[in-house]
Design a protein around this motif. Structure first.
Motif, short mmCIF file in Angstrom:
data_model
loop_
_atom_site.label_atom_id
_atom_site.label_comp_id
_atom_site.label_asym_id
_atom_site.label_seq_id
_atom_site.Cartn_x
_atom_site.Cartn_y
_atom_site.Cartn_z
N GLU A 85 42.32 8.98 -18.35
CA GLU A 85 41.19 9.42 -17.52
C GLU A 85 40.38 8.20 -17.07
OE1 GLU A 85 38.68 12.40 -19.13
OE2 GLU A 85 40.29 13.88 -19.38
N GLY A 86 40.00 8.19 -15.80
CA GLY A 86 39.26 7.08 -15.23
C GLY A 86 40.14 6.01 -14.63
N GLU A 87 41.45 6.08 -14.85
CA GLU A 87 42.37 5.06 -14.33
C GLU A 87 42.69 5.31 -12.86
OE1 GLU A 87 46.79 3.19 -15.46
OE2 GLU A 87 46.02 4.97 -16.50
N ARG A 88 42.73 4.25 -12.08
CA ARG A 88 43.15 4.35 -10.68
C ARG A 88 44.65 4.10 -10.59
NH1 ARG A 88 38.92 1.16 -9.63
NH2 ARG A 88 40.28 -0.58 -9.05
N LEU A 89 45.31 5.01 -9.89
CA LEU A 89 46.76 4.95 -9.78
C LEU A 89 47.18 4.91 -8.33
CD1 LEU A 89 47.73 7.67 -12.43
CD2 LEU A 89 47.65 5.19 -12.76
N ALA A 90 48.30 4.28 -8.08
CA ALA A 90 48.87 4.27 -6.74
C ALA A 90 49.60 5.58 -6.48
CB ALA A 90 49.83 3.08 -6.59
N ALA A 91 49.98 5.79 -5.25
CA ALA A 91 50.77 6.98 -4.92
C ALA A 91 52.12 6.93 -5.63
CB ALA A 91 50.96 7.08 -3.41
N ASN A 92 52.58 8.07 -6.11
CA ASN A 92 53.87 8.21 -6.78
C ASN A 92 53.89 7.52 -8.15
OD1 ASN A 92 56.44 9.48 -6.61
ND2 ASN A 92 57.39 7.45 -6.31
N ALA A 93 52.71 7.28 -8.73
CA ALA A 93 52.64 6.66 -10.05
C ALA A 93 52.85 7.72 -11.13
CB ALA A 93 51.30 5.98 -10.24
N PRO A 94 53.49 7.37 -12.26
CA PRO A 94 53.71 8.35 -13.32
C PRO A 94 52.42 8.75 -14.03
CG PRO A 94 54.39 6.17 -14.02
CD PRO A 94 54.05 6.06 -12.57
N VAL A 136 42.97 14.44 -9.68
CA VAL A 136 43.00 13.06 -9.17
C VAL A 136 42.09 12.98 -7.95
CG1 VAL A 136 44.42 11.17 -8.31
CG2 VAL A 136 45.37 12.80 -9.96
N GLU A 137 41.13 12.06 -8.01
CA GLU A 137 40.24 11.84 -6.88
C GLU A 137 40.86 10.82 -5.94
OE1 GLU A 137 35.50 11.04 -6.16
OE2 GLU A 137 36.52 10.04 -7.81
N LYS A 138 40.84 11.13 -4.65
CA LYS A 138 41.50 10.26 -3.67
C LYS A 138 40.63 9.04 -3.36
CE LYS A 138 43.89 14.14 -1.45
NZ LYS A 138 44.04 14.91 -0.19
N VAL A 139 40.75 8.02 -4.17
CA VAL A 139 40.04 6.77 -3.95
C VAL A 139 41.01 5.64 -4.28
CG1 VAL A 139 39.01 7.03 -6.24
CG2 VAL A 139 38.12 5.33 -4.66
N ALA A 140 41.28 4.81 -3.29
CA ALA A 140 42.28 3.75 -3.46
C ALA A 140 41.67 2.46 -3.98
CB ALA A 140 43.01 3.51 -2.15
#
Length: 269
Positions: A85-94, A136-140
């Motif tokens: 929780e709180g981690e930013r992930l790229a698209a298609n990340a596990p 997942v919040e959409k923030v890159a």
């Protein structure tokens, strides 16, 4: 009849013809003048003045693209939770791994880049196909700006002007000490929101129900005013604001100034 004749005779008496006629005392003229001025001012204000009104509604701080609920494409048992929780992930990340009934392992991945705001699945949990496993919040990027989404009653949405001023009372910030958060309307939704649409955008089913208790609202996107003088980087009604930054999914109450109305519209029948 006798009294009437006596009264007429007294009025016609020549002894009183030379007496001056007293119209009013100076105090009476003063009161009359004040009354006339007040009535004139009220009339001018009723024609040319305006009445400011506001609408208050529940709000939540988010990033502009909102969130999405990640669902498992398969049924099985969770063997590993990769994300936090709180981690930013790229698209298609596990995000997590699921062992299916056939013995294989499926990796549940993010649909779009963003920050994990909630994890609903734990190691060892049995989940079904389509089960909600994460929000997942959409923030890159870390510096993507926060916005506020105010869920306004549908009957008030049409009277919200472009760039209207907004005051936000943030639940986690003591109002008496730090004041309210300032902002301006960026966009007004064109249609009412269902609880499902609100839940999908915020990634929280409870908020969807909470914001729809009084009927289906319209979503109003508010741009938060920036300030380099505060630690939060946002503009507050106080000089400094709170000594900490705000995070997404913080609840608030928004007060939006509506279009000014002519008082003559409601003074006249």
């Amino acid at each position: 009849m006798q009294f009437r004749q006596q009264a007429l005779a007294k009025l016609q008496s020549p002894e009183e013809l030379d007496l001056p006629v007293r119209f009013a005392r100076p105090q009476g003229w003063l009161a009359l003048s004040v009354t006339v001025v007040v009535m004139a001012a009220a009339s001018v204000w009723a024609v040319t003045g305006t009445v400011a009104s506001t609408v208050s509604a529940p709000a939540v701080l988010t990033h502009g693209e909102g969130s999405y609920i990640l669902q498992s494409p398969v049924a099985g048992q969770v063997t590993e939770v990769v994300a936090q929780e709180g981690e930013r992930l790229a698209a298609n990340a596990p995000v997590l791994k699921v062992r299916t009934t056939q013995g294989g392992t499926t990796v549940v991945r993010t649909v779009a880049a963003g920050r994990v705001t909630a994890l609903a699945a734990t190691i060892g949990a049995i989940i079904s196909t389509g089960a909600n496993v994460a929000a997942v919040e959409k923030v890159a990027h870390a510096d993507d700006p926060l916005y506020a989404t105010v869920y306004v009653p549908a009957e008030s949405a049409a009277t919200i002007p472009a760039n209207a001023a907004v005051d936000l009372t943030v639940q986690s910030v003591p109002t008496q000490q730090y004041g309210v958060l300032r902002g301006h309307v960026k966009a007004v939704g064109r249609s009412v929101q269902t609880p499902q649409q609100i839940s999908s955008f915020l990634g929280d089913s409870q908020l969807g129900e909470q914001f729809s208790k009084k009927g289906r609202p319209v979503a109003v996107l508010v741009r938060l005013d920036r300030s380099a003088a505060t630690k939060s980087g946002l503009k507050w009604s106080s000089a400094d604001g709170p000594p900490f930054a705000l995070t997404s999914m913080t609840l608030a109450t928004g007060s939006i100034r509506l279009a000014d109305q002519r008082p003559v519209d409601w003074l006249l029948p």
